[in-house]
Design an enzyme around this catalytic site. Structure first.
Site, PDB file in Angstrom:
ATOM      1  N   ARG A  44       0.778  -1.233   0.000  1.00 40.11           N
ATOM      2  CA  ARG A  44       0.000   0.000   0.000  1.00 40.11           C
ATOM      3  C   ARG A  44       0.814   1.289   0.000  1.00 40.11           C
ATOM      4  O   ARG A  44       0.257   2.357  -0.165  1.00 40.11           O
ATOM      5  CB  ARG A  44      -0.959  -0.004   1.196  1.00 40.11           C
ATOM      6  CG  ARG A  44      -2.087  -1.005   0.999  1.00 40.11           C
ATOM      7  CD  ARG A  44      -2.922  -1.200   2.238  1.00 40.11           C
ATOM      8  NE  ARG A  44      -4.057  -2.046   1.962  1.00 40.11           N
ATOM      9  CZ  ARG A  44      -4.003  -3.372   1.846  1.00 40.11           C
ATOM     10  NH1 ARG A  44      -2.857  -3.994   2.006  1.00 40.11           N
ATOM     11  NH2 ARG A  44      -5.082  -4.083   1.567  1.00 40.11           N
ATOM     12  N   HIS A 131      -1.095 -16.448   3.420  1.00 42.59           N
ATOM     13  CA  HIS A 131      -1.592 -16.080   2.091  1.00 42.59           C
ATOM     14  C   HIS A 131      -1.001 -16.936   0.975  1.00 42.59           C
ATOM     15  O   HIS A 131      -1.086 -16.575  -0.202  1.00 42.59           O
ATOM     16  CB  HIS A 131      -1.311 -14.597   1.822  1.00 42.59           C
ATOM     17  CG  HIS A 131      -2.067 -13.677   2.731  1.00 42.59           C
ATOM     18  ND1 HIS A 131      -1.698 -12.367   2.959  1.00 42.59           N
ATOM     19  CD2 HIS A 131      -3.166 -13.890   3.491  1.00 42.59           C
ATOM     20  CE1 HIS A 131      -2.546 -11.806   3.814  1.00 42.59           C
ATOM     21  NE2 HIS A 131      -3.437 -12.721   4.152  1.00 42.59           N
ATOM     22  N   CYS A 162      -2.629 -30.972 -19.494  1.00 46.31           N
ATOM     23  CA  CYS A 162      -4.006 -31.438 -19.680  1.00 46.31           C
ATOM     24  C   CYS A 162      -4.906 -30.334 -20.230  1.00 46.31           C
ATOM     25  O   CYS A 162      -6.074 -30.568 -20.546  1.00 46.31           O
ATOM     26  CB  CYS A 162      -4.581 -31.966 -18.362  1.00 46.31           C
ATOM     27  SG  CYS A 162      -5.091 -30.668 -17.197  1.00 46.31           S
ATOM     28  N   ASN A 223       8.073  -2.002  13.852  1.00 47.87           N
ATOM     29  CA  ASN A 223       7.564  -1.497  12.582  1.00 47.87           C
ATOM     30  C   ASN A 223       8.108  -0.096  12.365  1.00 47.87           C
ATOM     31  O   ASN A 223       8.352   0.642  13.318  1.00 47.87           O
ATOM     32  CB  ASN A 223       6.029  -1.471  12.584  1.00 47.87           C
ATOM     33  CG  ASN A 223       5.451  -1.383  11.181  1.00 47.87           C
ATOM     34  OD1 ASN A 223       5.831  -2.144  10.295  1.00 47.87           O
ATOM     35  ND2 ASN A 223       4.523  -0.464  10.972  1.00 47.87           N
TER      36      ASN A 223
END
Length: 253
Positions: A44, A131, A162, A223
């Site tokens: 983001r 994820h 296939c 962070n």
């Protein structure tokens, strides 16, 4: 807790070292910020993945949805192979520090929102990929497996021998998480005597939900920017996660 912001960075690293030394069941919950130091953009921020998606003319949540994948696989794979298949990315200090903590018997699991496989490249064994992973791909018809390199080599939409479309084993919008992976992540967090959360703003489910399962007294948030959960943490460090973890784990074997 009230004075935690006034503690200088050296003292915070020493506090983190002490917490790690006292812990024997550490769980790590990480987001895109763990891999940015490896040159992989987050989603983001400016110049992140979402900016790249907008160049394809669709909102990010639409292009990365299951519906769009089924209806426009050509556009999806044009983006996916040019952007999300992060060829050549290497683990950074954060990945190696976590792998070392696991090897030392202190870290029980890495729970990651990333799909880049860098934790495994660094040597981590118990990695729970919420994820999915770009390194797992399968035919939607016969379930035959394909590597990321094989998918990259296809021109246009990758198809199995296939005839079926080969889908990356990543969780798209409108798709549910693997419940076995999610249950395992919850179990590790509930049993942990220390939870380190790094490289995530904690704005997106499931990260901001998983943190609620931790009941211990060593919750650490690492962070670059503030999160809405900073006030709940026992230690908050706003710095590069690779730098922090490498310094805090120095000397552990």
């Amino acid at each position: 807790m009230d004075s935690i912001d006034s503690i200088d960075s050296i003292d915070k690293i020493n506090m983190l070292k002490s917490m790690i030394a006292q812990s024997g069941r550490i769980a790590f919950l990480g987001g895109a910020g763990v891999s940015t130091e490896s040159g992989i953009p987050d989603f983001r921020s400016e110049n992140g993945y979402f900016d790249a998606i907008r160049k394809f003319g669709q909102p990010p949540e639409e292009l990365l949805s299951h519906t769009f994948f089924m209806q426009h696989p050509d556009i999806f794979f044009s983006y996916y192979k040019s952007t999300l298949l992060a060829a050549g990315a290497k683990p950074n200090k954060a990945h190696y520090a976590l792998a070392m903590l696991e090897k030392a018997g202190k870290l029980t699991a890495v729970i990651t929102q990333n799909i880049d496989g860098l934790h495994q490249m660094a040597g981590s064994k118990n990695v729970l990929e919420l994820h999915g992973s770009i390194f797992r791909n399968y035919c939607m018809s016969c379930r035959k497996s394909y590597t990321a390199q094989e998918v990259q080599r296809f021109d246009g939409v990758p198809r199995c021998s296939c005839g079926g479309i080969i889908k990356p084993d990543v969780v798209l919008y409108e798709e549910g998480l693997d419940q076995n992976v999610l249950r395992s992540a919850i179990t590790h967090i509930m049993r942990a005597d220390m939870l380190i959360v790094g490289g995530t703003s904690l704005n997106v489910y499931p990260a901001n939900g998983l943190i609620d399962y931790y009941r211990g007294s060593r919750l650490v948030l690492i962070n670059k920017s503030e999160t809405n959960y900073d006030g709940r943490a026992d230690l908050v460090i706003h710095d590069f996660i690779g730098k922090v973890l490498s310094e805090a784990t120095e000397g552990i074997k």
